[in-house]
Write a protein that holds these residues in place. Sequence first.
Motif, PDB file in Angstrom:
ATOM      1  N   PHE A   1      63.242 -22.205 -25.804  1.00 47.35           N
ATOM      2  CA  PHE A   1      63.255 -22.432 -24.463  1.00 47.35           C
ATOM      3  C   PHE A   1      63.078 -21.454 -23.277  1.00 47.35           C
ATOM      4  CE2 PHE A   1      65.800 -25.521 -27.071  1.00 47.35           C
ATOM      5  CZ  PHE A   1      64.695 -26.508 -26.743  1.00 47.35           C
ATOM      6  N   GLY A   2      62.221 -20.612 -23.574  1.00 48.76           N
ATOM      7  CA  GLY A   2      61.642 -19.567 -22.505  1.00 48.76           C
ATOM      8  C   GLY A   2      62.763 -18.668 -22.098  1.00 48.76           C
ATOM      9  N   LYS A   3      63.723 -17.972 -23.320  1.00 50.38           N
ATOM     10  CA  LYS A   3      64.551 -17.097 -22.442  1.00 50.38           C
ATOM     11  C   LYS A   3      63.964 -15.739 -22.233  1.00 50.38           C
ATOM     12  CE  LYS A   3      68.609 -19.055 -24.962  1.00 50.38           C
ATOM     13  NZ  LYS A   3      69.716 -18.902 -25.724  1.00 50.38           N
ATOM     14  N   LYS A   4      62.925 -15.454 -23.074  1.00 53.44           N
ATOM     15  CA  LYS A   4      61.979 -14.374 -23.079  1.00 53.44           C
ATOM     16  C   LYS A   4      61.070 -14.492 -21.758  1.00 53.44           C
ATOM     17  CE  LYS A   4      62.117 -13.054 -28.031  1.00 53.44           C
ATOM     18  NZ  LYS A   4      61.365 -12.683 -29.191  1.00 53.44           N
ATOM     19  N   GLU A   5      60.324 -13.289 -21.264  1.00 53.45           N
ATOM     20  CA  GLU A   5      59.512 -13.432 -20.265  1.00 53.45           C
ATOM     21  C   GLU A   5      58.303 -14.552 -20.681  1.00 53.45           C
ATOM     22  OE1 GLU A   5      58.151  -9.868 -18.683  1.00 53.45           O
ATOM     23  OE2 GLU A   5      60.153  -9.015 -18.676  1.00 53.45           O
ATOM     24  N   ARG A   6      58.001 -15.094 -19.477  1.00 57.69           N
ATOM     25  CA  ARG A   6      56.946 -16.244 -19.656  1.00 57.69           C
ATOM     26  C   ARG A   6      55.550 -15.695 -19.611  1.00 57.69           C
ATOM     27  NH1 ARG A   6      58.089 -21.347 -15.938  1.00 57.69           N
ATOM     28  NH2 ARG A   6      58.296 -19.362 -14.373  1.00 57.69           N
ATOM     29  N   VAL A   7      55.271 -14.571 -18.795  1.00 57.86           N
ATOM     30  CA  VAL A   7      54.066 -13.826 -18.795  1.00 57.86           C
ATOM     31  C   VAL A   7      54.036 -12.670 -19.768  1.00 57.86           C
ATOM     32  CG1 VAL A   7      52.318 -13.079 -17.291  1.00 57.86           C
ATOM     33  CG2 VAL A   7      53.640 -14.921 -16.460  1.00 57.86           C
ATOM     34  N   GLN A   8      53.217 -12.466 -20.647  1.00 64.28           N
ATOM     35  CA  GLN A   8      53.092 -11.272 -21.682  1.00 64.28           C
ATOM     36  C   GLN A   8      51.972 -10.434 -21.318  1.00 64.28           C
ATOM     37  OE1 GLN A   8      53.032 -12.871 -25.536  1.00 64.28           O
ATOM     38  NE2 GLN A   8      55.409 -13.128 -25.530  1.00 64.28           N
ATOM     39  N   VAL A   9      51.925  -9.294 -20.917  1.00 58.74           N
ATOM     40  CA  VAL A   9      50.978  -8.556 -20.591  1.00 58.74           C
ATOM     41  C   VAL A   9      50.459  -7.516 -21.686  1.00 58.74           C
ATOM     42  CG1 VAL A   9      50.125  -6.766 -18.752  1.00 58.74           C
ATOM     43  CG2 VAL A   9      51.842  -8.566 -18.303  1.00 58.74           C
ATOM     44  N   VAL A  10      49.134  -7.592 -21.812  1.00 62.28           N
ATOM     45  CA  VAL A  10      48.380  -6.417 -22.710  1.00 62.28           C
ATOM     46  C   VAL A  10      47.609  -5.463 -21.864  1.00 62.28           C
ATOM     47  CG1 VAL A  10      47.263  -6.175 -24.824  1.00 62.28           C
ATOM     48  CG2 VAL A  10      48.634  -8.280 -24.661  1.00 62.28           C
ATOM     49  N   LEU A  11      48.172  -4.331 -21.749  1.00 64.68           N
ATOM     50  CA  LEU A  11      47.122  -3.486 -21.072  1.00 64.68           C
ATOM     51  C   LEU A  11      46.085  -2.783 -21.857  1.00 64.68           C
ATOM     52  CD1 LEU A  11      49.559  -1.282 -18.945  1.00 64.68           C
ATOM     53  CD2 LEU A  11      47.995  -2.738 -18.038  1.00 64.68           C
ATOM     54  N   ASN A  12      44.861  -2.757 -21.421  1.00 68.29           N
ATOM     55  CA  ASN A  12      43.781  -2.328 -22.214  1.00 68.29           C
ATOM     56  C   ASN A  12      43.703  -2.713 -23.651  1.00 68.29           C
ATOM     57  OD1 ASN A  12      41.484  -0.660 -22.706  1.00 68.29           O
ATOM     58  ND2 ASN A  12      42.847   1.406 -23.590  1.00 68.29           N
ATOM     59  N   PRO A  13      43.598  -4.092 -23.629  1.00 68.66           N
ATOM     60  CA  PRO A  13      43.520  -4.677 -24.920  1.00 68.66           C
ATOM     61  C   PRO A  13      42.382  -4.082 -25.953  1.00 68.66           C
ATOM     62  CG  PRO A  13      42.238  -5.852 -23.353  1.00 68.66           C
ATOM     63  CD  PRO A  13      43.046  -4.955 -22.606  1.00 68.66           C
ATOM     64  N   ALA A  14      42.779  -4.135 -27.070  1.00 67.07           N
ATOM     65  CA  ALA A  14      41.890  -3.689 -28.333  1.00 67.07           C
ATOM     66  C   ALA A  14      40.819  -4.527 -28.223  1.00 67.07           C
ATOM     67  CB  ALA A  14      42.561  -3.424 -29.607  1.00 67.07           C
TER      68      ALA A  14
END
Length: 392
Positions: A360-373
């Motif tokens: 139920f979304g206890k973690k951050e809803r927006v995940q960021v991947v910098l400089n994706p492989a």
Amino acid sequence: MKRSGGLQSLKAILFILKRENFFYILGVTFVVLLGGAVSFYFLERASNKTVEGLGSAVYWAVISMTITGYGDISPSTAGGRVVAVIVVISGLLLLSLVTATVASVFVEKKIREGKGLEPVKIENHIVLCGWNSNAEDVIAGLLRSLPEKKIQLVLVNELAEDKVEALKYKYRDYGFKFLRGDFAQEEVLERVNITKARSAIILADTSGQRSLEKADEHTILGTLAVKSLAPEVKTCAELLNPENRQHLKRANVDEIVVRGEHLGNLLASATVSPGLPRVFSLLLSPEEENKMWKVEIPFAFIGKTAGELAEYYRDNYQGLLLALLSERKVLALDKILTDDYSAIDQFIKRKFEEADRDFFGKKERVQVVLNPANDVVIGEEDTAVVLARKRR
């Protein structure tokens, strides 16, 4: 059920009309009109052929009270003339009072709007809660980020009237709305139509003679109020003390910006890697031609790799793929439980908590991947952050 802004405006108008004795004046006007019409009818019906019935007398009274006087019906008796004089003079006085009262309602409504006391009726707007020395930079950033759209921005704070008037003049070409009040109060958020807003920005507020020491506390209270009324509205909050981050996370805020959070790293990099802080400054500078944009990924690239997407932006738009954002759609546990919160509901909640899974979304809803492989696969929920001269 929450009252709509239209209903609140109607009640405010009715309150002003009642306070100005509008309905009393209107009642006296109808009494004079009907009394004059009946008197004129009984005095004139025997000798005046133009008075064909009570309807003709009412018509004459209306025409006389409005000082129109077509002349198609006129008194022929002394009593009728006396009634005509009374009706004409009464109409002149009473209708002037009615007109003045109605005009005062609209004037007061305009004054209340100028003071930020009228409810906001627009939708899909951005609400800027609070004010501090960085607020105008936030507005400038919004104007840069959304140049192709008409920004509907509503400012909610407790600034002094002279400061508000200066802001209205400065941004007169943009049609920003202003509402005076404490954004931590639900009544104020209802007046700003927060449930229909596009997003909310909550600043470390120093308006209303509020000290910086109390700013984070007020920010947390304001975020809780926004999320309780409009949980789906995207909310970004500014903190002064990073130790208060956990409190905002409990309020389900979408984004948290801590003032000066990366200042130490920038100062260190100025020594270790001279010139690097200037790169960050250019990325955030309003004068820099290249800017970071969050853009939708073309549907044709869903299922393809980040390397292919980066090549697409580089070849077609001279842009650089900086990051991928993945926004998960979450379900709140409270929405699947019943209102009475029975023993069964408590059992269900306890079992989900014991499972230690992020259902139920206890973690951050927006995940960021910098400089994706290059081999990262693009998903349907992904959006891209691109460095380019123009938004695509």
